[in-house]
Scaffold this motif. Structure first.
Motif: not given
Length: 172
Positions: A30-59
């Motif tokens: 979700d590209r819109k999530a990055f525009a949020s003032k409350a966006f927390d990168a660590e929380q985003y990676v932690e939430d999405i980590g179980p479903y998506v590999s880090m390589d895919t997220l990086k890409s």
């Protein structure tokens, strides 16, 4: 993060902000999530980590970065004319500033002259107040001297009456 749609991949292209074509991304991205003032990168990676590999997220993030850079270039190119004309508009501003310099200098001179005149009047008033205070003090001293003189005169008159009227008869 919501597990719905995680892992699903959207193979099509969509048009992002500014008309820039975005590459195919997963439905979970979700590209819109990055525009949020409350966006927390660590929380985003932690939430999405179980479903998506880090390589895919990086890409996906690298693709998003490329798209953002392209949008930035498009914005600069689109507004380049305005940017260039800004410098020519500044020439007009310089002329306006130069036009105002003489009246402002005259006004400043007038303000300084007025300030000096007010300062002189203030000094005169302070001088007069000082003289008035001195006069009040001298008047108070003079009134005390007059009262003292009156008392001394009365005492002298009483002493004279005693010496004339009593005649030295002190005994009985």
């Amino acid at each position: 993060a919501d597990a719905a749609g995680v892992g699903a991949v959207d193979g099509g292209e969509e048009e992002g902000e500014g008309g820039v074509s975005t590459s195919a991304t997963g439905a979970w991205f979700d590209r819109k999530a990055f525009a949020s003032k409350a966006f927390d990168a660590e929380q985003y990676v932690e939430d999405i980590g179980p479903y998506v590999s880090m390589d895919t997220l990086k890409s996906e993030l690298e693709t998003y970065l490329t798209d953002l850079q392209a949008q930035l270039v498009d914005l600069v190119n689109r507004d380049y004319e305005k940017f260039v004309s800004l410098s020519t508009n500044l020439v007009d501003v310089e002329a306006a500033v130069e036009d105002w310099e003489a009246p402002l200098a005259a006004f400043r001179e007038e303000v300084l002259n007025t300030r000096d005149a007010v300062q002189q009047v203030l000094e005169q008033l302070n001088d007069q107040l000082r003289r008035r205070q001195e006069c009040a003090e001298k008047r108070a001293t003079l009134e005390l001297m007059l009262d003292t003189n009156n008392v001394v005169s009365k005492v002298e008159r009483l002493l004279q009456e005693l010496s004339v009227g009593g005649g030295g008869g002190g005994g009985g």
